[in-house]
Every structure is written in C-alpha cells, then in structure tokens.
Design a protein around this motif. Structure first.
Motif, short mmCIF file in Angstrom:
data_model
loop_
_atom_site.label_atom_id
_atom_site.label_comp_id
_atom_site.label_asym_id
_atom_site.label_seq_id
_atom_site.Cartn_x
_atom_site.Cartn_y
_atom_site.Cartn_z
N ALA A 107 -2.25 -8.64 11.62
CA ALA A 107 -1.95 -7.42 12.38
C ALA A 107 -2.83 -6.27 11.91
CB ALA A 107 -0.48 -7.05 12.23
N ASP A 108 -3.29 -6.29 10.68
CA ASP A 108 -4.13 -5.19 10.17
C ASP A 108 -5.00 -5.76 9.05
OD1 ASP A 108 -5.27 -2.86 9.30
OD2 ASP A 108 -3.40 -1.73 9.16
N LEU A 109 -6.06 -6.45 9.44
CA LEU A 109 -6.89 -7.13 8.44
C LEU A 109 -7.58 -6.17 7.47
CD1 LEU A 109 -8.37 -10.22 10.25
CD2 LEU A 109 -7.35 -10.21 7.98
N PRO A 110 -8.09 -5.01 7.93
CA PRO A 110 -8.68 -4.10 6.94
C PRO A 110 -7.67 -3.69 5.87
CG PRO A 110 -9.35 -3.47 9.14
CD PRO A 110 -8.30 -4.53 9.30
N ALA A 111 -6.43 -3.41 6.30
CA ALA A 111 -5.40 -3.03 5.32
C ALA A 111 -5.09 -4.21 4.40
CB ALA A 111 -4.14 -2.57 6.04
N LEU B 165 0.82 -1.21 0.00
CA LEU B 165 0.00 0.00 0.00
C LEU B 165 0.85 1.26 0.00
CD1 LEU B 165 -2.67 -1.21 2.57
CD2 LEU B 165 -2.88 -1.11 0.10
N LEU C 182 -7.14 -6.64 3.48
CA LEU C 182 -8.23 -6.85 2.52
C LEU C 182 -8.17 -5.80 1.41
CD1 LEU C 182 -11.12 -7.74 4.98
CD2 LEU C 182 -9.86 -9.29 3.50
N PHE C 183 -7.83 -4.59 1.79
CA PHE C 183 -7.72 -3.54 0.78
C PHE C 183 -6.54 -3.83 -0.15
CE2 PHE C 183 -6.46 0.73 -0.68
CZ PHE C 183 -7.66 1.12 -1.25
N ARG D 77 -5.19 -6.70 -0.74
CA ARG D 77 -5.51 -7.90 -1.54
C ARG D 77 -6.36 -7.51 -2.76
NH1 ARG D 77 -10.18 -11.56 0.75
NH2 ARG D 77 -11.29 -9.75 -0.08
#
Lengths: 473, 394
Positions: B290-294, B260, B296-297, B299
């Motif tokens: 450690a940062d699933l929202p990041a 990112l 998923l984004f 990915r």
C-alpha cells in the motif's frame, strides 16, 4: 547542553552576539526559529570549538512527496540519539532541514552522516548531497552562512502528519456516493495502443479500452473537511464496496440512455471498471457482465494489487469468475517499486497497470536493474503505462517495449486527432476537448458540437502532436 | 449462546455447580491478587469451539485431556457455565501441561480447519499479575451463559461499531487483552522449545468485550484500521516502565505506518539493550504494497535499530509473488493450509530455514514443515515440550 530537545527547536540559550541583521525579524507570535538557536549555539561553541562538528540533514532536498512527517520524526529521533552521545543538540530548521551540533566523542561525524545518507538517500535524487558536515572551527564560516541563508528563506510548507478520520465517516461518505449525480463523479479515460513504427497521429495509435472511474477528489469536495477519507488506505478500500454498488447500479439504470454511461454506446470499445473483490463476487456483477455480453461489449475488471495480496483466496475466486464470464483481469495500482520488488505477473492477470513516475528515469543502477527484471517478468506487452502525463513517460514506455498507455498525454494526443478532424474545432481549445472527452455528462460535454467524434474510438488520422513519438534508441 | 447449546444434557444441578465453580474461581483470583499468592492458570476456552464440536462427549474428552494437570501441586479444576474449563496449580508443571496440550490437540485434530486460533482456545495466565484478566474471563463466562444479547454475537464489525469501539479503546485499559503465543524451534531432544513469544492484543476478546461480540475479521479493511489503533496501544503498553524488564525475545505484528509513528520511537527508546537484535517485527503484504516508499524507509530504519523483519503471508500461494530477498526481509511466515502444500512443495527448499509455519495445529502440519526443513513453528501442535516428529523423507 542538553541532549534532549522535546520542542525540536533547541533549548533556550543566551542572546548571541551575531549581527542583528541575521537574528532579527523572523520571530512571529513568540515562535523562535531553530536557526536562531543554532546561531546562538554556534557562538557558544566558538569559545572552545575544538572537537565540535555540525551535521545538516537536508530533508528539503528529498524528492517530493518526501519529506513526509515520518522522515522529520525519525530524522530528529536519530539525531537526538547521536546528540545524547556527544553533548549535542538538534535544531529543526524552517525549511525542514535538521542540524546536529555535537562534540565528536562517541561517534565520528562521518559515521553519523553515512548512516543518515543510507537511510534517507533512497528518496533523494542526490544521496551524497543530502548531508553536509562541518568540522569546527574550520567549517564555522560555512555553517554560519548556511544558517543565515535559511533565515532569509521563506518558511517551507511541510507535509502535515497523515490524519485518520473517525471510522464513523464511512456512513456519511457512503451516503454521498449513493446520492451524487453520476455525471458529476464518474469520469472516463481511454487507453491507447501505440505502435512505435507508425506515427501517433496515424495508424500508430488505436484505442485499446475505455475506463470508467469514480472521482474521489470530486466527491471529497462535496464533503465537510472532517468527513473526508483522505489518505486512510483502510477506509478507502472499505469504501470500495459502496463505489462498486453505485457504479453497477448507475450502469444498469443508464442502459439504453444513449449517454456515455450506456454500455451499448461505442460497444466496439472494451469497457474497464475498477471493482473490489467483494464487488466481483457479487450477484450485481454477474448481472452486469451478462448485460455487457448481450450488448457485445468486452469487459475488463481492474483489481488493486493491494487487495489481491490481502486476500489470496478471494482473489483466486474473483479471477476464476472473471475467466468464466470472459472478462479480462487487470491488476491495478502497480508502482515501479512494486514491479521491482515483487512479481505481480505471477498473480495471473491479463494486463498489469504500471503507474508512471518521473522517478523511474532517475533510479540508482541497482533499482534500474530490478525494475528491468520486473518489466521482463511481467512481459511489456501485458503492461499498461498509466498516469502517462508527459511525453517523457510515453518515450520511456516505448523504449521499454510497452505499447499500452493511459494518461493526460494520451488524452491530449487523442484530442489533437479529434480537433484536426472536426469541422467545428475552431470554437474549442485543446483543453476543452480533453475535458469534454473525460466527462460523462454535464455542461462541459454538452458544449461539444460534435459528440459522435468526441466518443468515437478511432478518430480519423490527422497531424501529429508537436513532437513525434518514435522511441529514442 | 443458549443454555441448551452450552449444556445439552445439563440439569439444574450441573448448572448450579458451574455457577458455584465460577464464584470459587473469582474468589481465588481475588485472594491471589490481594495476598500476592503465585499460581498458574490455564483456561481451555471450549466456548470458542464451534457448537458441533461441543457435544457432551467432546466436553467429557476435554476434561479428561486436562487430567494430567491434576497431578500438579495444589491443582484445582473449575468447570465454568459456558463450558470453559479452568485449571489452577502451583509451581512448575511443564510436563503435565505439555501432556494436556497434546491430548487436546489430538482430540480436535480431525477438525483443525474449524477450530479457533490457539489464542482463542488456550489461555495461560499467571496469578496474581493476570488476576484481572482471569476475573474478566469468568465474568464473560457468566454473562455469556445468561445475559449476552445473542443478536449481537457473530455480526460483522461495521462503521458505527468500529467508531464506538475506537472510542471505548481510548478509555480502556488494554493490558487485560495482552496475549502471548509461543514460536518454537524443534530441539535436539525431539521436543519443541520456545524461540520467542509473539505479543499482541487479542482482537477477538476486545471485540467480545467492547464491541458486543462483533466479528472484526468479517470486515478485513475495518479490521486493518482497528489493527493500527491496537498497534499504538500495544507499543504504549510495552513502553511502560518495567514492562520489558527480564523479558525474553519477542515478536510484534505491526502496520508499516506504526513503525514510523511516535509510539514506536518511544518503544524503541524503552527497549532494554539486552533485547536489541532479539525483537522480530512482522508485516502484512497489503501494508507493504500500500505504501512501498514508507515500507522501504521503515525497513531500513528498523534494520538500523537491529530489529529482525518478517513477512507474514496468509498462505503459501504468495511466496513466489513476494520474494523475501527482493523485499529485503529476514524471515517469512506462511500459514499452514493443506490445500497450499501442493504449490509450496516446489518452492520451499530454497528458503525453508528462514520460514515460520503458522497455524501448525496438527501433527500433519508439523510433519510437513519438518519434511521441508522449516525452522520455526507456531500453533497448537507446536507448543514447548510437544513432540517435533522426525522429518519424513520427501
């Protein structure tokens, strides 16, 4: 018109002919907002608008903590890419929204909009409303109104890029951990078992365990801004060893002190600590576990899910050690996304701490279903819903079979029970009672005139909080 | 390393010969670089092998194992002062190289667990492009033998050493630490063929050269922090003009945050169109969780830009905990471990065709992977041209 816009605010364009009221007054210290460039570009396009369209990606509508720096960066990159294909230009507005003005040649605007919705929609409550499209000239008035509205708004405070402090801060932070007075940085919080058939004020609520934690927030206030670990996960996890050492040292030194840090006090309440894997595998922990056994105190050790998956052999050794020592293994830091996308229950913990988020109730149907499967896999009876700050959190948990809760709302329910039972409660506020129960020392706690009740596991039944807590159907 | 450990039977004559070989090799590297002469080079880094596997008979066997390469055109052998062996030759010699690799793998097969990683043991260099890296290795051989402060080697990386290393990296040309290792598929002819190359910066060598031989892996979280710094440098390296011209498919192991970051965007812009869809990004489970929202984004963004995505699991144990289909990833890498096979036996069949078996350093690992239908292999026993072994019945 250039497809590239390295400044993110649009190229310099001729002075537009829009009313001065729209354009005036928002330029500070030479900074020209993207809105003004956008207005100028719209005016220029208005001379031959056929085939032009605008797409606005409303990053301002993402659910906090989004939009983060990477949302803005990637939004701009993707829209610049689309701009290059259609003689377009990208404008970053002050509220965080990004607008693409382009000629519909290589890609239809609907396709671009759909791609943006798919990528960014996961972090918005309303994915459909995340993108607006205007075909010119028909959409010009609406686009102008949107842009002018943005100019009238105050500038939004956007999340800064996560900074990574220099590795050299570790020694400074470690020294601060070693030097801080325990009551200043060690806090405690109970978790309760709620029985939805009873009332929260009566036999329906009992204390399940009491957790001691280091407050990194407090510690950070004692460090210079450049010396704070902030959001650097790797540094924070590395610092875990220093926190472990200090916590185990403090609890050993306070043995027999009759303070909240004396493991012999309120020994009927199970004690939970957060430890790193090296901490669990250390000799200091073996000694501490023996102290707890001698004091008749049950012990639960909370290990973060991230650490567990980072080093499976060490996690297996730690789990075996905890079993041997009769301590409960608690998997900490499990988000609703982690429960939906992985199967943490298979790591063999006795309890799993699920972090409450208000997003849980707003997930799209597929994600709701995945979370439901995750909950069933993990067995709700093994889950502790932590950060239960609101009644909504507790209601959701109860409705989903969860019985263990920890968080600010639980603290308030406990405080209500204490205040109902306390003959000296008239001198205190509910907030004071909550904060004194969290403290392990200091002036706040010392102000309490009824410390035995403040520390007790089972305050006598009293009146209920304003709203009863039985699970809604 | 002391003289005694490196050459238990060495006398002054042998040592002088090794010094002379090192000087000859330095001179050859300089000559290739100055005149643009093309040569291939292999350095068998016996200095990275544990001392108990570096007894005189091991060294003799290792030299014998490289004998097939002497059959290549203009082949020369150099025995360096730290026991490393360098072979230099001209033109294609895949068969000889494969035979030598096979012999070395077999030689250490019984001690696979104690062996260093492939990249630490087996270095391929192409001259004149990598002459600098070769000179660096030879210089290391000389300094390791006589001058390296033994007290620093093997000590874990700590905060101040990491800070110094990060400062040094900011100034260093990291191109000399860029490495590749082959990820292979079993071919119809019973031999492995390359599927893609994993590209990375060698942490071992960076620590060896810039951090006094500190061991980064001894401090996993500091190592993760270092990895993030190296991600940025690797992406910048690959974004340089012409760096990827003519490149084949490759893989990168990256932190989620790195995908990112601005360096990845520059890399993505520089990626030749022909490589689109042929680059695999690998993620570690701790970074993901450690940062699933990041994640998923990242990915979804990477998928939109047509990257293949891989979960890198250190062992099989985590397979059921992190199902790739739930995480929405294309491939999963598992590290070979004889101990984990009992668990994995019951789990593999459903997604083996999307698996990569890493650390496949022994025939046993290959046979196990083949038996379970694993599609991709990486390790000392899975180099291009090496036998794949027929899958045995379960």
């Amino acid at each position: 018109m250039s497809g590239r816009d390295p400044t993110g605010h649009g190229d310099a364009l001729p002075t537009p002919r829009f009313p001065p009221a729209i354009l005036a007054g928002r330029s500070e210290a030479g900074f020209i907002p993207g809105e003004r460039h956008l207005l100028a570009a719209i005016e220029r396009v208005a001379r031959a608008p056929q085939g032009w369209s605008a797409i606005a990606l409303h990053l301002s509508r993402l659910t906090p903590p989004a939009p983060r720096a990477h949302h803005r960066r990637i939004a701009r990159a993707l829209m610049q890419d689309a701009a290059q294909r259609g003689d377009g230009q990208v404008f970053s507005l002050r509220n965080g929204d990004v607008v693409l003005l382009a000629r519909d040649r290589a890609q239809p605007p609907a396709a671009v909009s759909e791609r943006l919705r798919q990528l960014f929609g996961r972090e918005a409550d309303d994915a459909a409303g995340l993108v607006s499209e205007w075909e010119l000239p028909a959409g010009s008035p609406e686009l102008l109104a949107y842009t002018a509205e943005r100019l009238r708004e105050p500038e939004a405070v956007t999340a800064a890029e996560a900074t990574h402090p220099p590795a050299g801060i570790i020694d400074t932070v470690a020294a601060a951990i070693a030097g801080a007075r325990p009551p200043d940085i060690v806090h405690r919080q109970v978790a309760v078992h709620l029985d939805p058939t009873g009332t929260p004020s009566g036999s329906g609520m009992r204390v399940a365990f009491r957790e001691l934690t280091f407050s990194l927030d407090v510690l950070e206030t004692r460090l210079p801004a450049t010396m704070r670990p902030g959001q650097d996960t790797a540094l924070l996890l590395h610092l875990g060893r220093y926190l472990d050492q200090r916590m185990l040292q403090v609890l050993r030194l306070d043995r027999g002190s009759a303070t909240p840090l004396d493991i012999g006090v309120n020994a009927d309440i199970a004690l939970h600590l957060n430890l790193s894997l090296p901490g669990v595998l250390s000799n200091a922990f073996a000694v501490f576990a023996e102290d707890c056994r001698a004091a008749g105190r049950s012990l639960g050790i909370e290990i973060s899910l991230v650490e567990a998956v980072a080093d499976p052999p060490a996690f297996a050794r730690a789990a075996a050690r905890l079993r041997r020592l009769g301590a409960r293994l608690v998997l900490d830091g499990v988000s609703h996304l982690a429960l939906a996308l992985s199967r943490p229950a298979l790591l063999g913990a006795d309890l799993i701490k699920l972090a409450w988020s208000s997003r849980i109730t707003e997930l799209p149907p597929d994600d709701q279903e995945a979370l439901g499967t995750g909950l069933r896999d993990a067995e709700p009876a093994r889950i502790v819903l932590q950060r239960a700050e609101t009644e909504a959190a507790v209601r959701w948990g109860l409705a989903n079979g969860i019985r263990l809760f920890q968080g600010r709302y639980v603290d308030q329910m406990q405080a209500v029970r204490r205040m109902v039972a306390c003959p000296k409660a008239a001198a205190c506020t509910l907030r004071q009672c909550v904060e004194r129960a969290i403290a392990t020392g200091g002036a706040g706690r010392a102000s309490c005139a009824n410390l035995p009740l403040l520390d007790a596991a089972l305050p006598p039944p009293g009146t209920a909080p304003a709203t009863p807590l039985a699970a809604k159907p | 390393m002391t003289v005694g450990q490196a050459h238990p039977t060495a006398d002054g004559e042998m040592e002088a010969a090794a010094q002379q070989d090192a000087r000859r090799l330095l001179s050859l590297a300089a000559e290739c670089e100055a005149a643009g002469i093309t040569r291939h080079c292999l350095v068998l880094r016996l200095s990275s092998v544990p001392a108990e596997l570096r007894k005189p008979h091991h060294l003799r066997l290792a030299r014998d194992a490289l004998d097939p390469l002497l059959g290549a055109s203009r082949a020369q052998r150099f025995i360096l002062p730290n026991d490393d062996i360098a072979m230099v030759w001209r033109g294609p010699a895949e068969a000889q190289l494969s035979a030598s690799q096979h012999a070395v793998t077999e030689m250490f097969a019984d001690a696979a667990a104690a062996m260093p990683s492939v990249e630490s043991l087996w270095r391929r260099l192409d001259l004149p492009m990598e002459a600098k890296a070769l000179r660096s290795l030879v210089a290391e051989s000389l300094s390791e033998h006589g001058q390296r402060p033994d007290g620093q080697r093997g000590r874990p990386l700590d905060a101040s050493a990491l800070a110094a290393l990060e400062a040094a990296l900011a100034q260093a040309d990291v191109a000399r630490f860029a490495r590749r290792r082959a990820v292979c598929v079993p071919g119809q002819d019973g031999r492995f063929r390359g599927a893609w190359e994993a590209r990375y910066l060698s942490v071992d060598e960076i620590c060896s050269e810039l951090a006094d031989g500190r061991v980064a892996s001894a401090e996993p979280w500091l190592c993760r922090r270092l990895a993030r710094t190296l991600d940025r440098r690797l992406l910048a390296l690959l974004s340089a003009n012409d760096e990827l011209r003519g490149a084949g498919p490759f893989g990168l192991d990256l932190d989620v945050a790195s995908v990112l970051g601005p360096d990845f965007l520059r890399f993505d812009t520089a990626l030749p169109q022909l490589l689109r869809g042929r680059v695999t990004l690998g993620f570690q489970p701790a970074d993901i969780l450690a940062d699933l929202p990041a994640f998923l984004f990242a990915r979804d963004f990477a998928r939109a830009r047509r990257y293949r995505l891989m979960l890198r699991l250190p062992t099989c144990d985590l397979l059921p905990v992190l199902p790739t289909e739930k995480l929405g990833l294309d491939l999963v890498e598992i590290g070979w471990s004889a101990a984990a096979t009992a668990l994995a036996n019951t789990l593999l069949d459903q997604e083996a065709s999307l698996m990569l078996l890493a650390r496949a350093d022994t025939a046993d690992a290959i046979k196990w992977g083949r038996t379970h239908g694993i599609a991709l292999f990486e390790g000392r026993a899975a180099m291009p041209g090496q036998p794949t072994f027929a899958p045995r019945p379960i």
